[in-house]
Each structure stands twice: as structure tokens, then as C-alpha cells.
Design a protein around this motif. Structure first.
Motif, PDB file in Angstrom:
ATOM      1  N   VAL A 114      -3.117   3.597   5.277  1.00  0.00           N
ATOM      2  CA  VAL A 114      -3.307   3.310   3.964  1.00  0.00           C
ATOM      3  C   VAL A 114      -3.735   4.660   3.086  1.00  0.00           C
ATOM      4  O   VAL A 114      -3.496   4.731   2.105  1.00  0.00           O
ATOM      5  CB  VAL A 114      -4.164   2.274   3.813  1.00  0.00           C
ATOM      6  N   GLY A 145       6.223   3.630  11.936  1.00  0.00           N
ATOM      7  CA  GLY A 145       5.314   3.150  11.195  1.00  0.00           C
ATOM      8  C   GLY A 145       4.001   3.027  11.727  1.00  0.00           C
ATOM      9  O   GLY A 145       3.427   3.722  12.618  1.00  0.00           O
ATOM     10  N   ARG A 184      -4.478   7.813  -2.127  1.00  0.00           N
ATOM     11  CA  ARG A 184      -5.030   6.711  -2.513  1.00  0.00           C
ATOM     12  C   ARG A 184      -6.528   6.494  -3.020  1.00  0.00           C
ATOM     13  O   ARG A 184      -6.790   5.969  -3.859  1.00  0.00           O
ATOM     14  CB  ARG A 184      -4.621   5.662  -1.621  1.00  0.00           C
ATOM     15  N   LYS A 200       3.236   4.834   5.910  1.00  0.00           N
ATOM     16  CA  LYS A 200       3.186   4.080   4.408  1.00  0.00           C
ATOM     17  C   LYS A 200       3.580   5.186   3.338  1.00  0.00           C
ATOM     18  O   LYS A 200       4.635   5.389   3.334  1.00  0.00           O
ATOM     19  CB  LYS A 200       1.825   3.382   4.104  1.00  0.00           C
ATOM     20  N   ALA A 201       2.753   5.910   2.926  1.00  0.00           N
ATOM     21  CA  ALA A 201       3.197   6.794   1.600  1.00  0.00           C
ATOM     22  C   ALA A 201       3.834   7.992   1.906  1.00  0.00           C
ATOM     23  O   ALA A 201       4.222   8.765   1.051  1.00  0.00           O
ATOM     24  CB  ALA A 201       1.825   7.218   0.644  1.00  0.00           C
ATOM     25  N   ASN A 260       3.491   4.635  -3.267  1.00  0.00           N
ATOM     26  CA  ASN A 260       2.677   5.621  -4.219  1.00  0.00           C
ATOM     27  C   ASN A 260       3.337   6.018  -5.318  1.00  0.00           C
ATOM     28  O   ASN A 260       2.780   6.379  -6.370  1.00  0.00           O
ATOM     29  CB  ASN A 260       1.894   6.554  -3.524  1.00  0.00           C
ATOM     30  N   SER A 300       6.787   7.019   0.602  1.00  0.00           N
ATOM     31  CA  SER A 300       6.449   6.095  -0.476  1.00  0.00           C
ATOM     32  C   SER A 300       7.292   4.828  -0.206  1.00  0.00           C
ATOM     33  O   SER A 300       7.727   4.013  -1.151  1.00  0.00           O
ATOM     34  CB  SER A 300       7.057   6.753  -1.756  1.00  0.00           C
ATOM     35  N   GLY A 301       7.426   4.531   0.980  1.00  0.00           N
ATOM     36  CA  GLY A 301       8.015   3.397   1.449  1.00  0.00           C
ATOM     37  C   GLY A 301       9.530   3.205   1.417  1.00  0.00           C
ATOM     38  O   GLY A 301      10.197   2.160   1.645  1.00  0.00           O
ATOM     39  N   TRP A 349       0.824  -1.280   0.091  1.00  0.00           N
ATOM     40  CA  TRP A 349       0.014  -0.081   0.113  1.00  0.00           C
ATOM     41  C   TRP A 349       0.759   1.364  -0.049  1.00  0.00           C
ATOM     42  O   TRP A 349       0.370   2.229   0.075  1.00  0.00           O
ATOM     43  CB  TRP A 349      -0.799   0.160   1.146  1.00  0.00           C
ATOM     44  N   ASN A 350       2.184   1.064  -0.122  1.00  0.00           N
ATOM     45  CA  ASN A 350       2.929   2.227   0.234  1.00  0.00           C
ATOM     46  C   ASN A 350       3.679   2.988  -0.816  1.00  0.00           C
ATOM     47  O   ASN A 350       4.006   4.014  -0.681  1.00  0.00           O
ATOM     48  CB  ASN A 350       3.816   2.018   1.469  1.00  0.00           C
ATOM     49  N   GLY A 352       6.471   7.165  10.425  1.00  0.00           N
ATOM     50  CA  GLY A 352       4.984   7.206  10.484  1.00  0.00           C
ATOM     51  C   GLY A 352       4.623   8.406  11.425  1.00  0.00           C
ATOM     52  O   GLY A 352       5.646   9.066  11.989  1.00  0.00           O
TER      53      GLY A 352
END
Length: 452
Positions: free
Chosen positions: A261, A117, A266, A287-288, A60, A291-292, A57-58, A297
Motif C-alpha cells: 500500500v 500482486g 501514498r 498495487k500502485a 494512484n 496504478s491498478g 489503494w491502487n 507485484g
């Protein structure tokens, strides 16, 4: 890097993989991914496939975002790490916290607590919620309510909030004082209700009844994902989260939006809360945000919460909580670059446009394949729920799901299996052509699963 023979010989042996049985990984070693570029990844055998999972999910912005890589390298040269515990800070953390307050100003977020995270962010939100009520002298407000089929991470607190037995059973008993109410899924709900508006009212009523049963003065917060992710992409009716906000307001309960998420485009909006027109009291993000490219977080809070903490004179407002890597300078530098690219590319608009195309393709697959019981999607969050019998909605078995995923991989696309759902969350820079290829691979996978 080790040679291929070493990697293949040891694959699945020294590592215990998340969300997998160790014996299964030893018997059927996982795919070894060695390269990523654009929206595709390449395995150790040289096969390149579209990553319809987007990492987790990350990713992006895809796997070739040079501004993030350059920001990480530059920060490593300047300051690779320093603690953000009381007494010290760093430039990227200050800048990123400011950017987040601007980014989520429409949601009313004014303060940032950095984590490593999403699971960290959820547990932090739980701790801050309980602390908020203690500062206010309402120490009985310790309970949490969440949605069945919701997912809130793997730490002890988040796992307690998660409403799926698959993520809970092996670790029970979990945190006391956590309760669950039905999720507004038109495909599976205890009311046998398919009308979205009526279902929203029934689920909101169930929440209000649970609050009354527990005692409103004992409930600290209600938490929900604006669109439920790992539980199978459950898209609530448009009115549901606003009804939840009204219920929380009536009973003085905090609303936590788990946006790990859904934040940063998204759903087609910059946040799931904004999508539904709701201002939560807290937001959890991760996550985004990079962009991982780096574990990072944050837990965000609104003015109401910030004021209580910052006006405290008793000492209860001191935050006795944190992580070694909170406000990590390299992670924050990555976040600054990722947000700049996210905004520059307007990935939310691409997610909205590609999501419409994706939805049409998935609906066509449902018509074509009897294995598809339901399709659900919003922006670039989508799921196919796979069943062995449409009339009874009997979930497909593990072998069917494995054949489906393997067939799609052979056709050039990486999928994610979660129970009897195929979860789809490609990078937000995906093109219309790549969406069509994902649909073609799904078609091939479903055909393989049905004919094996």
C-alpha cells in the motif's frame, strides 16, 4: 456488453465476491461500476461519485492515465505473454526491474522477483526469507513475527501473518511458527498508553520479549506495514520502525517492509520505509506499481540477501518458486509507464499536501460527530473509527456503518467500510476541491447514520 436487465438480474449471483458473505451479496447486490474517469467512477444507473477508495489503494494515477493504456496496447501488439521461468526473459521485465532498483536505491533494494500482486509478494518474501537462512546453514530460523492488526494479504502465508481475526478465523489453523505482538495504536492498545513515544518503546519491548521467548536463533523475519492499512490506518510513532530495525539487527533477524500500500507516494514519501528513515532487508510492492491497470507485484531484496543467493554453490540458492505470470510483459510495460507518470506528476508531493487538508477536515468531523471515536491519517491514507459510545470505545454496528456509507454515496462519494472503520485512500492526483467534497460527503453520511 450485456444489457442492463441481464446485469441487474445476475448481479450478486454467479460471483462470490472477496471480503463479502455470498448470501448478503445475493440479498443486497453490490454496486455495478461501469466507467472510471479522473478520480471518479460511474455506476450502472449513471451516478458518478468520487472514488475515495482509489480502487483498492491502487489507482494512484486515477482512471484516465493514457500513457499506461497506450503502453498496454503497444505491448499486446508486440508480445502479449511469455514465460519468465529459467531460460527466457522479456524487454519490459528487464527495464522495469532496473527502474525499481533505481527507485528504491535509498532503501538498499538491488534485486526484483516479479509476482502477480501483493499477496503473492508477501508469500514470496516468506519463502525467500526461509531459503536465505537455509543457504546460510541456519535452518532453525523458520519463524515469523508480525503486528496484531497488521494485514499481509489472503494467501495462506500472508493470512498467517495478518493480525486480525476477521481475516483468519474461517481458515484456521494457519501456518505454524507465526507470532504476533501489539501494534502501536494510541487509540487501542493493551498498555492503555496514549503517549506515542512511550507506546513505541512498549511495543518495541514486546517485540524483543517475544524474540527472546521464541529464541532469536529460530526467528527468520519480522514483517510490518510502515503504516498499517486494512487494520484501520494505524500510523506508528516516528521512532517505532527504527527501533524495530535496531532490534532485528541485534538479533540477526530479517526485516520485511510490506509496502504493498505505502510504496509509490501514498504516505507523502516514495515509500513508508523512507518516511521513517529505515532500510529493510526486503520490500513487498504491488498495487500502485501499475496504478491498478494490470495485476503486478514484486518482492525486492537488498545486497545482503542477494549476495547469499548468488554466491551459493550448493544448489540451495536455486529459486524453486514462481508464478505463471511472473514478469508478465504487458504488466511490466504498464509498470514502466505508471512509474514514469508517477514521477512526472510528483504524486508524493500532492499526497503530502492534500493529506494535510484531509487531516484537518477529518479532525473537524470528529469534533462535530459523536459517532467518530478517532481519526488517523498520513498522506492520503486515512480512517475514521466509528463508535456507538466514545467513553467505552464500543465499535459501531454493521447497520450504522452501512447507513454511513450509503449516505456518503448519495452525497457523491464512494467509501470503504472495514469493520467499524471507514478507510479512505483516494487517488494521489486528487485535488483540494475533491478533498473538500469527500469531507462534505462524510459529514452527510455521519449525519444519516446518527439520525436513522
Amino acid at each position: 456488453m450485456r444489457d442492463r436487465n441481464f446485469l441487474m438480474e445476475n448481479n450478486g449471483k454467479p460471483i462470490w465476491h472477496p471480503m463479502a458473505h455470498p448470501a448478503e451479496m445475493r440479498a443486497n447486490p453490490p454496486k455495478v461500476i461501469v466507467k472510471g474517469e479522473g478520480v471518479s467512477v460511474t455506476d450502472i444507473d449513471g451516478r458518478t461519485v468520487i472514488d475515495a477508495v482509489g480502487g483498492l489503494w491502487n489507482v494512484n494515477l486515477g482512471y484516465s492515465c493514457d500513457p499506461i493504456k497506450k503502453a498496454i496496447a503497444a505491448q499486446l501488439d508486440a508480445l502479449p505473454y511469455y514465460s519468465a521461468f529459467r531460460g527466457t526473459s522479456n524487454e519490459p521485465a528487464i527495464e522495469l526491474a532496473y527502474e525499481l532498483s533505481q527507485w528504491f536505491a535509498p532503501e538498499g533494494m538491488v534485486r526484483t522477483f516479479f509476482t502477480s500482486g501483493g499477496s503473492d509478494s508477501v508469500d514470496t518474501a516468506m519463502m525467500l526469507a526461509r531459503q536465505y537462512w537455509k543457504i546460510r546453514g541456519l535452518s532453525d530460523r523458520v519463524k515469523f513475527i508480525a503486528l496484531k492488526r497488521g494485514y499481509h494479504g489472503t494467501h495462506f502465508g500472508g493470512a498467517s501473518l495478518t493480525g486480525s481475526i476477521n481475516f483468519r478465523r474461517a481458515y484456521e489453523p494457519l501456518l505454524p511458527g507465526v507470532f504476533h505482538v501489539p501494534a502501536p495504536s494510541t487509540y487501542r492498545n493493551p498498555f492503555d498508553e496514549t503517549d506515542p513515544a512511550r507506546l513505541a518503546r512498549l511495543c518495541a519491548k514486546a517485540l524483543e520479549e517475544e524474540i527472546a521467548f521464541q529464541g532469536p536463533d529460530t526467528v527468520a523475519a519480522f514483517i510490518m506495514e510502515p503504516v498499517l492499512g486494512a487494520g484501520g490506518i494505524i500510523v506508528p510513532p516516528p521512532t517505532f520502525m527504527r527501533q524495530v530495525r535496531d532490534i532485528c539487527d541485534r538479533h540477526g533477524i530479517l526485516l520485511i517492509a510490506d509496502e504493498v500500500v505505502t510504496a509509490f507516494g501514498r504516505t507523502g514519501e516514495w515509500s513508508g520505509s523512507r518516511l521513517w528513515g529505515v532500510k529493510p532487508d526486503m520490500m513487498t510492492i504491488a498495487k500502485a506499481i501499475t496504478s491498478g491497470y494490470f495485476p503486478l507485484g514484486a518482492t525486492l531484496v537488498n545486497e545482503k540477501i542477494a549476495e547469499v543467493f548468488e554466491a551459493d554453490t550448493t544448489g540451495l540458492g536455486a529459486i524453486g518458486h514462481g508464478y505463471t505470470y511472473s514478469a508478465h510483459p504487458v504488466g511490466c510495460a504498464a509498470g514502466i509507464a505508471a512509474l514514469a507518470e508517477t514521477r512526472r506528476l510528483a504524486v508524493n508531493r500532492n499526497a503530502a499536501a492534500r493529506g494535510v487538508e484531509f487531516g484537518k477536515a477529518l479532525e473537524a468531523l470528529k469534533v462535530k460527530h459523536a459517532l467518530v471515536g478517532d481519526v488517523r491519517y498520513k498522506g492520503l491514507m486515512a480512517a475514521l473509527e466509528v463508535v456507538s459510545d466514545r467513553d467505552t470505545k464500543t465499535p459501531a454496528d454493521k447497520k450504522t456503518m452501512a447507513r454511513l456509507a450509503d449516505g456518503a454515496y448519495e452525497a457523491g462519494v464512494m467509501l470503504r467500510v472495514s469493520g467499524n472503520n471507514i478507510i479512505l485512500s483516494p487517488p494521489l492526483v486528487v485535488t483540494a476541491t475533491e478533498i473538500a467534497k469527500i469531507a462534505e460527503a462524510l459529514d452527510a453520511g455521519l449525519t444519516a447514520a446518527a439520525t436513522a
